[in-house]
Write an enzyme that holds these catalytic residues in place. Structure first.
Site, mmCIF file in Angstrom:
data_model
loop_
_atom_site.group_PDB
_atom_site.id
_atom_site.type_symbol
_atom_site.label_atom_id
_atom_site.label_comp_id
_atom_site.label_asym_id
_atom_site.label_seq_id
_atom_site.Cartn_x
_atom_site.Cartn_y
_atom_site.Cartn_z
ATOM 1 N N ARG A 54 0.720 -1.193 -0.071
ATOM 2 C CA ARG A 54 0.069 -0.059 -0.137
ATOM 3 C C ARG A 54 0.979 1.106 0.064
ATOM 4 O O ARG A 54 0.467 2.309 -0.617
ATOM 5 C CB ARG A 54 -1.032 0.024 1.228
ATOM 6 C CG ARG A 54 -2.015 -0.894 1.054
ATOM 7 C CD ARG A 54 -2.576 -1.439 2.355
ATOM 8 N NE ARG A 54 -3.865 -2.342 2.334
ATOM 9 C CZ ARG A 54 -3.849 -3.518 2.128
ATOM 10 N NH1 ARG A 54 -2.756 -4.166 1.917
ATOM 11 N NH2 ARG A 54 -5.058 -4.231 2.074
ATOM 12 N N ARG A 154 -5.854 -17.504 -9.390
ATOM 13 C CA ARG A 154 -6.562 -16.760 -8.435
ATOM 14 C C ARG A 154 -7.713 -16.119 -8.966
ATOM 15 O O ARG A 154 -7.572 -15.444 -9.847
ATOM 16 C CB ARG A 154 -5.641 -15.813 -7.419
ATOM 17 C CG ARG A 154 -4.431 -17.112 -7.083
ATOM 18 C CD ARG A 154 -3.475 -16.357 -5.926
ATOM 19 N NE ARG A 154 -4.066 -16.104 -4.906
ATOM 20 C CZ ARG A 154 -3.535 -15.272 -3.866
ATOM 21 N NH1 ARG A 154 -2.249 -15.059 -3.885
ATOM 22 N NH2 ARG A 154 -4.231 -14.788 -2.977
ATOM 23 N N ASP A 359 -4.250 -15.320 7.007
ATOM 24 C CA ASP A 359 -2.861 -15.962 6.494
ATOM 25 C C ASP A 359 -2.198 -16.718 7.712
ATOM 26 O O ASP A 359 -1.223 -17.400 7.236
ATOM 27 C CB ASP A 359 -2.032 -14.779 6.156
ATOM 28 C CG ASP A 359 -2.470 -13.923 4.821
ATOM 29 O OD1 ASP A 359 -2.934 -14.542 3.943
ATOM 30 O OD2 ASP A 359 -2.263 -12.631 4.841
ATOM 31 N N LYS A 386 -5.790 -19.169 -2.040
ATOM 32 C CA LYS A 386 -4.442 -18.413 -1.770
ATOM 33 C C LYS A 386 -3.397 -18.840 -2.809
ATOM 34 O O LYS A 386 -3.847 -19.487 -3.808
ATOM 35 C CB LYS A 386 -4.076 -18.497 -0.375
ATOM 36 C CG LYS A 386 -5.205 -17.812 0.508
ATOM 37 C CD LYS A 386 -5.257 -16.593 0.404
ATOM 38 C CE LYS A 386 -6.318 -15.924 1.142
ATOM 39 N NZ LYS A 386 -6.444 -14.312 0.964
ATOM 40 N N ARG A 390 -4.717 -23.872 0.213
ATOM 41 C CA ARG A 390 -4.142 -24.228 1.586
ATOM 42 C C ARG A 390 -4.967 -25.203 2.377
ATOM 43 O O ARG A 390 -4.148 -25.902 3.417
ATOM 44 C CB ARG A 390 -3.945 -22.801 2.285
ATOM 45 C CG ARG A 390 -2.866 -22.243 1.757
ATOM 46 C CD ARG A 390 -2.498 -20.671 2.600
ATOM 47 N NE ARG A 390 -1.202 -19.978 1.851
ATOM 48 C CZ ARG A 390 -1.139 -18.753 1.920
ATOM 49 N NH1 ARG A 390 -2.083 -18.104 2.724
ATOM 50 N NH2 ARG A 390 -0.135 -18.259 1.126
ATOM 51 N N ARG A 432 3.732 -19.814 2.661
ATOM 52 C CA ARG A 432 3.185 -19.791 4.374
ATOM 53 C C ARG A 432 3.237 -21.594 4.702
ATOM 54 O O ARG A 432 3.556 -21.701 5.981
ATOM 55 C CB ARG A 432 1.902 -19.335 4.448
ATOM 56 C CG ARG A 432 1.683 -17.863 4.194
ATOM 57 C CD ARG A 432 1.094 -16.795 5.044
ATOM 58 N NE ARG A 432 0.954 -15.471 4.567
ATOM 59 C CZ ARG A 432 1.793 -14.532 4.946
ATOM 60 N NH1 ARG A 432 2.695 -14.794 5.836
ATOM 61 N NH2 ARG A 432 1.653 -13.329 4.248
HETATM 62 C C1 S3P Z 1 -4.146 -8.966 2.035
HETATM 63 C C2 S3P Z 1 -5.415 -9.444 2.295
HETATM 64 C C3 S3P Z 1 -5.694 -10.952 2.550
HETATM 65 C C4 S3P Z 1 -4.274 -11.674 2.492
HETATM 66 C C5 S3P Z 1 -3.161 -11.321 1.774
HETATM 67 C C6 S3P Z 1 -2.940 -9.813 2.139
HETATM 68 C C7 S3P Z 1 -4.040 -7.466 1.829
HETATM 69 O O1 S3P Z 1 -6.310 -11.222 1.175
HETATM 70 O O2 S3P Z 1 -4.443 -12.930 2.582
HETATM 71 O O3 S3P Z 1 -2.062 -11.909 2.125
HETATM 72 O O4 S3P Z 1 -2.579 -7.126 1.962
HETATM 73 O O5 S3P Z 1 -4.960 -6.736 1.764
HETATM 74 P P1 S3P Z 1 -7.846 -11.273 1.153
HETATM 75 O O6 S3P Z 1 -8.053 -9.817 1.624
HETATM 76 O O7 S3P Z 1 -8.073 -11.516 -0.221
HETATM 77 O O8 S3P Z 1 -8.256 -12.294 1.932
#
Ligand code: S3P
Length: 472
Positions: A54, A154, A359, A386, A390, A432
């Site tokens: 971000r 995905r 996660d 994921k 998983r 992971r």
């Molecule tokens: C993340 C949100 C999660 C997580 C990913 C990082 C993020 O995914 O599994 O590793 O940075 O917003 P989802 O929000 O799609 O579940």
């Protein structure tokens, strides 16, 4: 001790470079983990992966100079750095230590970004793909987002639908369900009020980033709260974001987030906290090991991310928390965690726990193999989408090690405590899973083999050296 078959991937060497360093040597095909007599030490984590993505994307939208200190230096964050460079942003690596990297980002601002002249490579990173799609939806350009074979499996319909309803033009392979994903952005977008189709911070963030370029107030409703980093980081950059709690006390209905379109994102400097999802491996390692004490420094303990700490405590884990930065609702709270060997009890986790610890569920499954009783994890279906499936991967790996795991639909039942015995475990190139099985190897009898261990560097470069250090 950890033995490598083939070369482990190289870590940073403190050099200064603008682009990402040259590709590392051929990855190791397997790591051999032997039981540890004891675990002791101080751990410094890679920068939080979610926040690092971000920070790079928001720095690209903000005109001027942004410094990002201690970003995660895993392959996923490097993918996002590569993407912002393709948009004409300077993202210079100014300092690195093998775990974290400082970036100096200089951007011409959202209205002057370049249309990429080739495919934007998201590598293994779903967050890079989904958040970048949201950001590009409001920019007048054509872009194609693609990645590795895992990323191409995905789901993307979950972002295509809301971004289309805002006026952007998106399409994807297999009837708009899988990457590559094409985005033709529009300015301005239509502001919408929408509920996310799955509990996903990636989907929520994609919509909020698009909302920055919409003609009014965009609202995202989620029935189960997910990580709120985007919201905090937008506020810190001068964009008003409001939160409302939906429903009544008798029928809680989740939370909604709104962003006002047309407010520019300001360039700021930010230090990224240690990644609590990386800390999770050490929390579980110390908890399930009979002779352990680990201190983990500067862990991000944002209330929407810290579930793994609280779930382990519910199981009986001895985790002491020393706050080093309190929560002000804008920045990220930090704490040092001291974790020691613990007796664990089985508990029940529901869909809200799964969303909050999405996660960390694989490594929590390992903890459950050492807990007394049957741990029930309900509503874990999202784990199938994921970096690998998983549910299948954790079940196969833990069963190979001698654990008792039952899967019924989207629910998992794990009965413990079980003595684990070294075996071959398949990470399916999923970071992971690789780290979970390596931690299992610290308590399993004999040798545990982790196949494709190098995937750990997706989120945690240096993980295996740290494993060696804390057992020494
Ligand atoms: C993340 C949100 C999660 C997580 C990913 C990082 C993020 O995914 O599994 O590793 O940075 O917003 P989802 O929000 O799609 O579940």
């Amino acid at each position: 001790m950890t033995a490598w078959r083939n070369e482990p991937r190289a870590t940073g060497d403190g050099t200064r470079a603008t682009a990402e360093p040259a590709p590392a040597p051929a990855p190791a095909t397997e790591a051999v983990i032997r039981p540890a007599a004891r675990l002791r030490g101080d751990i410094r984590l890679p920068g939080d992966k979610s926040i690092s993505h971000r920070a790079l994307l928001l720095a690209a939208l903000a005109e001027g100079e942004s410094r990002i200190e201690a970003a995660g230096d895993g392959a996923d964050v490097r993918s996002t750095a590569g993407i912002v460079r393709r948009l004409g942003v300077r993202a210079e690596r100014v300092c690195e230590d093998g775990r974290t990297v400082d970036y100096l980002v200089v951007s011409p601002g959202a209205d002057s970004l370049d249309e990429p002249d080739g495919v934007l490579d998201c590598g293994n990173s779903g967050t890079s793909l989904r958040l970048t799609a949201g950001m590009l939806a409001g920019l007048p350009m054509y872009a194609v987002l693609d990645g590795d074979t895992s990323l191409r499996r995905r789901p993307v319909a979950r972002i295509i639908e809301p971004l289309r309803s805002m006026g952007a033009v998106l399409s994807a392979r297999r009837n708009d369900s899988l990457p590559p994903l094409t985005v033709v952005g529009r300015t301005p977008l239509r502001a919408i009020d929408v509920a996310t189709s799955v509990p996903s911070a990636q989907v929520k963030s994609a919509i909020l980033l698009a909302g920055l370029r919409a003609d009014g107030r965009t609202t995202v409703r989620e029935t189960v709260a997910t990580r709120d980093h985007t919201e905090r980081m937008l506020r810190a950059r001068g964009v008003p974001v409001t939160r409302a709690v939906a429903g009544t006390s008798g029928s809680p209905g989740g939370v909604s987030w709104s962003v006002e379109g047309g407010v520019p994102v300001r360039a700021i400097d930010e230090r990224v906290p240690g990644d609590v999802s990386a800390a999770a491996f050490w929390l579980v390692a110390a908890t399930i090991h009979p002779d352990a004490e680990l201190t983990i420094h500067d862990v991000g303990v944002n209330p929407t991310r810290r579930a793994v700490i609280d779930i382990l405590r519910r199981m009986g884990a001895r985790i002491e928390e020393r706050t080093t930065r309190p929560d002000d609702g804008i920045g990220e709270p930090l704490a040092d965690l001291v974790v020691t060997s613990s007796r664990l009890e089985a508990i029940e986790l529901g869909p809200a726990d799964v969303a909050a610890a999405i996660d960390e569920i694989p490594v929590l499954c390992l903890a459950a193999t050492q807990a007394h009783g049957t741990t029930l994890i309900r509503g874990a279906g999202e784990l199938r989408h994921k970096e690998s499936d998983r549910i299948a991967g954790i079940t196969a790996g833990l069963e190979a090690l001698g654990a008792r795991v039952e899967v019924e639909g989207d629910d998992l039942r794990i009965t413990g405590p079980r003595i684990l015995s070294g075996a071959i475990t398949e990470s399916h190139d999923d970071h992971r899973l690789a780290m979970t099985f390596a931690v299992a190897g610290l308590i399993a009898r004999g040798e545990t083999i982790v196949r494709q261990p190098d995937s750990a560097s997706i989120s945690y470069p240096g993980f295996f050296s740290e494993l060696e250090r804390v057992r020494a």
